[in-house]
Enzyme design. Structure first.
Site, short mmCIF file in Angstrom:
data_model
loop_
_atom_site.label_atom_id
_atom_site.label_comp_id
_atom_site.label_asym_id
_atom_site.label_seq_id
_atom_site.Cartn_x
_atom_site.Cartn_y
_atom_site.Cartn_z
N GLU A 23 0.81 -1.23 0.00
CA GLU A 23 0.00 0.00 0.00
C GLU A 23 0.84 1.28 0.00
O GLU A 23 0.61 2.19 0.80
CB GLU A 23 -0.96 -0.03 1.19
CG GLU A 23 -1.88 -1.26 1.17
CD GLU A 23 -2.80 -1.38 2.39
OE1 GLU A 23 -3.49 -2.41 2.47
OE2 GLU A 23 -2.79 -0.47 3.24
N GLU A 48 -5.93 -10.92 -1.24
CA GLU A 48 -6.76 -10.68 -0.04
C GLU A 48 -8.25 -10.58 -0.39
O GLU A 48 -8.98 -9.79 0.20
CB GLU A 48 -6.32 -9.38 0.67
CG GLU A 48 -4.85 -9.30 1.02
CD GLU A 48 -4.47 -8.02 1.76
OE1 GLU A 48 -3.27 -7.74 1.88
OE2 GLU A 48 -5.39 -7.29 2.23
O1 G3I Z 1 -3.25 -8.84 18.85
C1 G3I Z 1 -3.89 -7.74 19.48
C2 G3I Z 1 -4.53 -8.23 20.78
O2 G3I Z 1 -3.47 -8.59 21.68
C3 G3I Z 1 -5.33 -7.09 21.38
O3 G3I Z 1 -6.03 -7.60 22.52
C4 G3I Z 1 -6.39 -6.64 20.33
C5 G3I Z 1 -7.17 -5.47 20.91
O4 G3I Z 1 -7.58 -4.61 19.93
O5 G3I Z 1 -5.72 -6.19 19.13
C6 G3I Z 1 -5.01 -7.26 18.53
O6 G3I Z 1 -4.35 -6.77 17.43
C7 G3I Z 1 -5.25 -6.59 16.31
C8 G3I Z 1 -4.72 -7.44 15.13
O7 G3I Z 1 -5.52 -7.16 13.95
C9 G3I Z 1 -4.78 -8.92 15.42
O8 G3I Z 1 -6.07 -9.36 15.45
C10 G3I Z 1 -5.16 -5.09 15.94
O9 G3I Z 1 -5.79 -4.33 16.96
C11 G3I Z 1 -5.94 -4.88 14.63
O10 G3I Z 1 -5.72 -3.54 14.16
C12 G3I Z 1 -5.38 -5.83 13.54
O11 G3I Z 1 -6.21 -5.63 12.42
C13 G3I Z 1 -5.63 -6.17 11.21
C14 G3I Z 1 -5.35 -4.99 10.27
O12 G3I Z 1 -4.94 -5.52 8.97
C15 G3I Z 1 -4.21 -4.12 10.77
O13 G3I Z 1 -3.02 -4.88 10.83
C16 G3I Z 1 -6.73 -7.07 10.60
O14 G3I Z 1 -6.90 -8.22 11.45
C17 G3I Z 1 -6.30 -7.52 9.22
O15 G3I Z 1 -7.36 -8.23 8.59
C18 G3I Z 1 -5.97 -6.28 8.37
O16 G3I Z 1 -5.50 -6.76 7.12
C19 G3I Z 1 -5.19 -5.75 6.14
C20 G3I Z 1 -3.94 -6.21 5.40
O17 G3I Z 1 -2.88 -6.39 6.30
C21 G3I Z 1 -3.57 -5.21 4.33
N1 G3I Z 1 -4.70 -4.94 3.43
C22 G3I Z 1 -5.98 -4.60 4.08
C23 G3I Z 1 -6.33 -5.65 5.14
C24 G3I Z 1 -7.66 -5.30 5.78
O18 G3I Z 1 -7.55 -4.08 6.47
#
Ligand code: G3I
Length: 385
Positions: free
Chosen positions: A178, A294
């Site tokens: 991105e 994705e």
């Molecule tokens: O692991 C922590 C956990 O310890 C904590 O209790 C919890 C509380 O909020 O957060 C957890 O981390 C989360 C992580 O996902 C794991 O589930 C983060 O807050 C959350 O922001 C993160 O979201 C991910 C996001 O990318 C940001 O990295 C989504 O699952 C994931 O589907 C999303 O994927 C992105 C791709 O990487 C790039 N393209 C778009 C796609 C969708 O947004």
């Protein structure tokens, strides 16, 4: 007139058209067209045999798989078994991102990622990495510690350590994710990330060269979203991504493939098969492979009725994949999850009516949906690689 200049000319016309209130009207008419189209669509996505998606894809020289998490695969045994049955490649949803794998400046947490690569290989699956350089999911220490004097050394240490650790075990890496964000600011369309601010546009070349050195066998991928639709914005993004890939190739930067995220918005994103085909061909002409990395269908704007909603979502998968899989340079299709039980969309794009979202091939009870049929048919009808 070069491909880039032709695209820029078309875009100029787009700007003239203007935006605003017409968007809502457009969306509504598009949604009603989509509902009409799906009601008139003959057939019900019938597939022959019960063959899992991974085998249907393999039969055509393609790779099918999905994302998941260590927490999920290690605790939900039934889901893990279905995942291994349907998928031939696994990509961690967050375990290889900076925030999880590099939680403090001199410590790398390989535990969840190592468990996932073992799980993949134990079930005859390939494994891919997501992502070495992104503006998202950066650890808290990054903003306080990284500056223009130490940024290159820290970036190189991260890529060398992480890509080096999984060298020989990884099919492909999303090296940069991105980095494009037109029409915001720059003529080259680059997104104004901490990497761009601290290192300039060359950060992308530095990342690919370091990844190639750390893991000479991995397919190195530039990954991005919003490259699929007919909208003016998507056309801008396709042009900017093509410009970036041409520049990288022209200076010999080791990029091997484009990753198209394909996060589709049901009732909003429109398919223009002509534009999409032409873009895929332009990428292929750069001697690059293409991966759908994705794919999922956000259904928050679709009707609540589950039968109608599932048919619209299945129609989107089938129509999109039948265009994409026609391009021989496309080597893989991954969905951003396998079952509605585990999808980022439940948290990030929930439905106003609070009905559970249904974006993926399997429902929350792990039953195959029409979306599964549509993806299976797309593989069955795809030309053999
Ligand atoms: O692991 C922590 C956990 O310890 C904590 O209790 C919890 C509380 O909020 O957060 C957890 O981390 C989360 C992580 O996902 C794991 O589930 C983060 O807050 C959350 O922001 C993160 O979201 C991910 C996001 O990318 C940001 O990295 C989504 O699952 C994931 O589907 C999303 O994927 C992105 C791709 O990487 C790039 N393209 C778009 C796609 C969708 O947004």
């Amino acid at each position: 007139m070069s491909k880039i200049r032709r695209r820029a000319f078309v875009l100029g016309l787009g700007t003239l058209a203007g935006m605003g209130t017409s968007i809502v009207a457009d969306e509504l008419s598009h949604l009603s067209n989509q509902i009409q189209e799906i009601s008139d669509r003959k057939g019900d996505f019938t597939v022959i045999r019960n063959t899992p998606l991974r085998k249907r894809a393999t039969a055509k020289g393609l790779i099918y798989g999905a994302t998941s998490q260590h927490r999920i695969l290690s605790s939900d045994k039934k889901f893990a078994a279905r995942f291994a049955q349907e998928c031939a490649i696994l990509v961690p949803e967050g375990e290889l991102k900076w925030r999880t794998i590099h939680p403090s400046p001199n410590y790398f947490n390989f535990k969840p990622g190592d468990w996932m690569v073992e799980f993949a290989h134990a079930h005859g699956m390939l494994f891919r990495g997501h992502t070495l350089v992104w503006h998202g999911s950066l650890p808290r220490w990054f903003a306080d510690t990284v500056n223009s004097r130490n940024v290159e050394q820290i970036l190189l240490k991260h890529i060398t350590t992480v890509a080096g650790h999984y060298a020989g075990k990884i099919h492909s890496w999303d090296v940069v994710n991105e980095a494009i964000h037109p029409p915001h600011g720059r003529t080259d369309g680059l997104r104004n990330t901490p990497w761009l601010q601290l290192l300039g546009p060359n950060y992308i070349d530095i990342a690919f060269r370091a990844a190639a050195k750390a893991d000479p066998q991995a397919l190195l991928v530039y990954n991005d979203f919003g490259l699929d639709g007919a909208a003016y914005q998507d056309e801008l993004r396709r042009t900017a991504v093509l410009k970036l890939l041409e520049r990288l190739k022209s200076v010999g930067t080791p990029v091997h493939a484009l990753g198209i995220q394909a996060h589709w918005w049901g009732g909003v994103t429109r398919l223009d098969s002509g534009k999409l085909k032409a873009f895929l061909r332009d990428v292929a002409d750069l001697d690059l492979k293409i991966m759908i990395t994705e794919m999922d269908v956000t259904d928050k704007k679709l009707p609540k009725d589950v039968i109608l909603r599932d048919r619209i979502v299945a129609g989107i998968y089938e129509d999109y994949l039948s265009v994409v899989l026609d391009e021989p340079a496309v080597i893989a299709v991954l969905t951003w999850g396998l079952s509605d039980r585990y999808t980022w969309l439940s948290k990030y794009q929930p439905r106003k009516d609070r009905a559970p979202v249904r974006p993926l091939p399997l429902d929350a009870q792990l039953n195959r949906k029409l979306a599964w049929n549509a993806i299976g048919r797309a593989f069955d009808n795809a030309p053999k690689r």
